[in-house]
Design a protein around this motif. Structure first.
Motif, PDB file in Angstrom:
ATOM      1  N   ALA A  33       0.831  -1.208   0.000  1.00 24.69           N
ATOM      2  CA  ALA A  33       0.000   0.000   0.000  1.00 24.69           C
ATOM      3  C   ALA A  33       0.865   1.258   0.000  1.00 24.69           C
ATOM      4  O   ALA A  33       0.537   2.251  -0.655  1.00 24.69           O
ATOM      5  N   PHE A  34       1.968   1.226   0.729  1.00 19.58           N
ATOM      6  CA  PHE A  34       2.888   2.368   0.776  1.00 19.58           C
ATOM      7  C   PHE A  34       3.344   2.740  -0.630  1.00 19.58           C
ATOM      8  O   PHE A  34       3.361   3.914  -1.001  1.00 19.58           O
ATOM      9  N   ARG A  35       3.684   1.738  -1.405  1.00 21.25           N
ATOM     10  CA  ARG A  35       4.161   1.958  -2.779  1.00 21.25           C
ATOM     11  C   ARG A  35       3.138   2.745  -3.594  1.00 21.25           C
ATOM     12  O   ARG A  35       3.490   3.618  -4.387  1.00 21.25           O
ATOM     13  N   LEU A  36       1.870   2.449  -3.391  1.00 17.95           N
ATOM     14  CA  LEU A  36       0.808   3.142  -4.127  1.00 17.95           C
ATOM     15  C   LEU A  36       0.615   4.587  -3.652  1.00 17.95           C
ATOM     16  O   LEU A  36       0.013   5.388  -4.358  1.00 17.95           O
ATOM     17  N   CYS A  37       1.120   4.886  -2.462  1.00 18.37           N
ATOM     18  CA  CYS A  37       0.952   6.223  -1.889  1.00 18.37           C
ATOM     19  C   CYS A  37       2.135   7.148  -2.140  1.00 18.37           C
ATOM     20  O   CYS A  37       2.059   8.340  -1.834  1.00 18.37           O
ATOM     21  N   LEU A  38       3.237   6.628  -2.668  1.00 17.53           N
ATOM     22  CA  LEU A  38       4.416   7.468  -2.887  1.00 17.53           C
ATOM     23  C   LEU A  38       4.078   8.656  -3.790  1.00 17.53           C
ATOM     24  O   LEU A  38       3.498   8.496  -4.860  1.00 17.53           O
ATOM     25  N   THR A  39       4.429   9.834  -3.329  1.00 12.36           N
ATOM     26  CA  THR A  39       4.174  11.047  -4.106  1.00 12.36           C
ATOM     27  C   THR A  39       5.459  11.750  -4.496  1.00 12.36           C
ATOM     28  O   THR A  39       5.456  12.577  -5.389  1.00 12.36           O
ATOM     29  N   GLY A  40       6.543  11.483  -3.808  1.00  9.91           N
ATOM     30  CA  GLY A  40       7.766  12.255  -3.973  1.00  9.91           C
ATOM     31  C   GLY A  40       7.687  13.470  -3.064  1.00  9.91           C
ATOM     32  O   GLY A  40       6.658  13.748  -2.453  1.00  9.91           O
ATOM     33  N   PRO A  41       8.786  14.213  -2.953  1.00 14.98           N
ATOM     34  CA  PRO A  41       8.842  15.309  -1.987  1.00 14.98           C
ATOM     35  C   PRO A  41       7.888  16.461  -2.269  1.00 14.98           C
ATOM     36  O   PRO A  41       7.533  17.214  -1.359  1.00 14.98           O
ATOM     37  N   ASP A  42       7.465  16.624  -3.499  1.00 11.38           N
ATOM     38  CA  ASP A  42       6.592  17.746  -3.836  1.00 11.38           C
ATOM     39  C   ASP A  42       5.150  17.331  -4.080  1.00 11.38           C
ATOM     40  O   ASP A  42       4.343  18.138  -4.527  1.00 11.38           O
ATOM     41  N   GLY A  43       4.832  16.075  -3.793  1.00  9.52           N
ATOM     42  CA  GLY A  43       3.480  15.579  -4.040  1.00  9.52           C
ATOM     43  C   GLY A  43       2.520  15.962  -2.939  1.00  9.52           C
ATOM     44  O   GLY A  43       2.884  16.540  -1.919  1.00  9.52           O
ATOM     45  N   SER A  44       1.282  15.632  -3.152  1.00  8.76           N
ATOM     46  CA  SER A  44       0.225  15.888  -2.183  1.00  8.76           C
ATOM     47  C   SER A  44      -0.354  14.546  -1.745  1.00  8.76           C
ATOM     48  O   SER A  44      -0.705  13.722  -2.578  1.00  8.76           O
ATOM     49  N   THR A  45      -0.438  14.339  -0.440  1.00 10.80           N
ATOM     50  CA  THR A  45      -0.891  13.059   0.103  1.00 10.80           C
ATOM     51  C   THR A  45      -2.411  13.008   0.160  1.00 10.80           C
ATOM     52  O   THR A  45      -3.048  13.919   0.682  1.00 10.80           O
ATOM     53  N   SER A  46      -2.982  11.937  -0.355  1.00 14.32           N
ATOM     54  CA  SER A  46      -4.430  11.756  -0.277  1.00 14.32           C
ATOM     55  C   SER A  46      -4.795  11.299   1.142  1.00 14.32           C
ATOM     56  O   SER A  46      -3.958  10.730   1.855  1.00 14.32           O
ATOM     57  N   PRO A  47      -6.031  11.524   1.565  1.00 10.63           N
ATOM     58  CA  PRO A  47      -6.447  11.112   2.917  1.00 10.63           C
ATOM     59  C   PRO A  47      -6.218   9.631   3.205  1.00 10.63           C
ATOM     60  O   PRO A  47      -5.913   9.267   4.335  1.00 10.63           O
ATOM     61  N   CYS A  49      -3.744   7.981   2.484  1.00  9.49           N
ATOM     62  CA  CYS A  49      -2.316   7.738   2.642  1.00  9.49           C
ATOM     63  C   CYS A  49      -1.684   8.515   3.797  1.00  9.49           C
ATOM     64  O   CYS A  49      -0.470   8.446   3.990  1.00  9.49           O
ATOM     65  N   PHE A  50      -2.467   9.244   4.580  1.00 11.27           N
ATOM     66  CA  PHE A  50      -1.907  10.046   5.669  1.00 11.27           C
ATOM     67  C   PHE A  50      -1.066   9.213   6.630  1.00 11.27           C
ATOM     68  O   PHE A  50      -0.071   9.675   7.171  1.00 11.27           O
ATOM     69  N   CYS A  51      -1.455   7.983   6.862  1.00  6.30           N
ATOM     70  CA  CYS A  51      -0.723   7.110   7.784  1.00  6.30           C
ATOM     71  C   CYS A  51       0.723   6.901   7.343  1.00  6.30           C
ATOM     72  O   CYS A  51       1.604   6.705   8.173  1.00  6.30           O
ATOM     73  N   TYR A  52       0.973   6.956   6.060  1.00 11.79           N
ATOM     74  CA  TYR A  52       2.324   6.720   5.550  1.00 11.79           C
ATOM     75  C   TYR A  52       3.191   7.972   5.566  1.00 11.79           C
ATOM     76  O   TYR A  52       4.390   7.898   5.345  1.00 11.79           O
ATOM     77  N   ASP A  53       2.609   9.120   5.827  1.00 12.50           N
ATOM     78  CA  ASP A  53       3.365  10.375   5.908  1.00 12.50           C
ATOM     79  C   ASP A  53       3.924  10.496   7.325  1.00 12.50           C
ATOM     80  O   ASP A  53       3.449  11.267   8.149  1.00 12.50           O
ATOM     81  N   VAL A  54       4.943   9.715   7.613  1.00 15.12           N
ATOM     82  CA  VAL A  54       5.488   9.592   8.968  1.00 15.12           C
ATOM     83  C   VAL A  54       6.022  10.922   9.488  1.00 15.12           C
ATOM     84  O   VAL A  54       5.827  11.270  10.653  1.00 15.12           O
ATOM     85  N   ASP A  55       6.676  11.684   8.638  1.00 15.65           N
ATOM     86  CA  ASP A  55       7.282  12.931   9.108  1.00 15.65           C
ATOM     87  C   ASP A  55       6.338  14.128   9.033  1.00 15.65           C
ATOM     88  O   ASP A  55       6.707  15.239   9.388  1.00 15.65           O
ATOM     89  N   GLY A  56       5.101  13.903   8.585  1.00 21.62           N
ATOM     90  CA  GLY A  56       4.104  14.976   8.567  1.00 21.62           C
ATOM     91  C   GLY A  56       4.385  16.083   7.572  1.00 21.62           C
ATOM     92  O   GLY A  56       3.908  17.201   7.723  1.00 21.62           O
ATOM     93  N   SER A  57       5.122  15.765   6.512  1.00 25.74           N
ATOM     94  CA  SER A  57       5.504  16.786   5.531  1.00 25.74           C
ATOM     95  C   SER A  57       4.420  17.076   4.494  1.00 25.74           C
ATOM     96  O   SER A  57       4.553  17.997   3.707  1.00 25.74           O
ATOM     97  N   GLY A  58       3.373  16.260   4.476  1.00 24.30           N
ATOM     98  CA  GLY A  58       2.328  16.443   3.474  1.00 24.30           C
ATOM     99  C   GLY A  58       2.549  15.629   2.220  1.00 24.30           C
ATOM    100  O   GLY A  58       1.749  15.670   1.289  1.00 24.30           O
ATOM    101  N   SER A  59       3.664  14.898   2.178  1.00 21.85           N
ATOM    102  CA  SER A  59       3.945  14.031   1.044  1.00 21.85           C
ATOM    103  C   SER A  59       4.468  12.697   1.575  1.00 21.85           C
ATOM    104  O   SER A  59       4.974  12.607   2.684  1.00 21.85           O
ATOM    105  N   VAL A  60       4.326  11.660   0.773  1.00 20.05           N
ATOM    106  CA  VAL A  60       4.868  10.349   1.111  1.00 20.05           C
ATOM    107  C   VAL A  60       6.074  10.146   0.205  1.00 20.05           C
ATOM    108  O   VAL A  60       5.933  10.036  -1.014  1.00 20.05           O
ATOM    109  N   ASP A  61       7.259  10.150   0.816  1.00 20.25           N
ATOM    110  CA  ASP A  61       8.484  10.131   0.025  1.00 20.25           C
ATOM    111  C   ASP A  61       9.524   9.214   0.666  1.00 20.25           C
ATOM    112  O   ASP A  61       9.216   8.428   1.557  1.00 20.25           O
TER     113      ASP A  61
END
Length: 75
Positions: A33-47, A49-61
Motif C-alpha cells: 500500500a505504501f508503494r501506491l501512496c508514494l508522491t515524492g517530496p513535492d506531491g500531495s498526500t491523499s487522505p 495515505c496520511f498514515c504513511y506520511d510519517v514525518d508529517g511533511s504532506g507528502s509520502v516520500d
C-alpha cells in the motif's frame, strides 16, 4: 501471592509508524500500500495515505520510507 489490578480508564495499543492496516506489524501488506501512496517530496498526500506520511511533511516520500524500514517486522 496474587495481585489485583483495576482498570480505571481505557487504553490504546499503539501500532508502529506505517502499520496502516493495523495488523500489529509493519510488513509486506503495508509496503504494498505504501508503494501506491508514494508522491515524492513535492506531491500531495491523499487522505487514504496520511498514515504513511510519517514525518508529517504532506507528502509520502523516501524520508517516510526510511522510517518505515526501521519498523519492518516481516510478519
Amino acid at each position: 501471592a496474587s495481585e489485583e489490578f483495576e482498570m480505571t480508564s481505557g487504553f490504546q495499543i499503539q501500532n508502529g509508524p506505517t502499520d496502516c492496516n493495523e495488523d500489529g506489524g509493519v510488513n509486506l501488506l503495508d509496503f504494498t500500500a505504501f508503494r501506491l501512496c508514494l508522491t515524492g517530496p513535492d506531491g500531495s498526500t491523499s487522505p487514504d495515505c496520511f498514515c504513511y506520511d510519517v514525518d508529517g511533511s504532506g507528502s509520502v516520500d523516501l524520508f517516510d520510507f526510511a522510517q518505515a524500514q526501521t519498523h519492518y517486522s516481516g510478519s
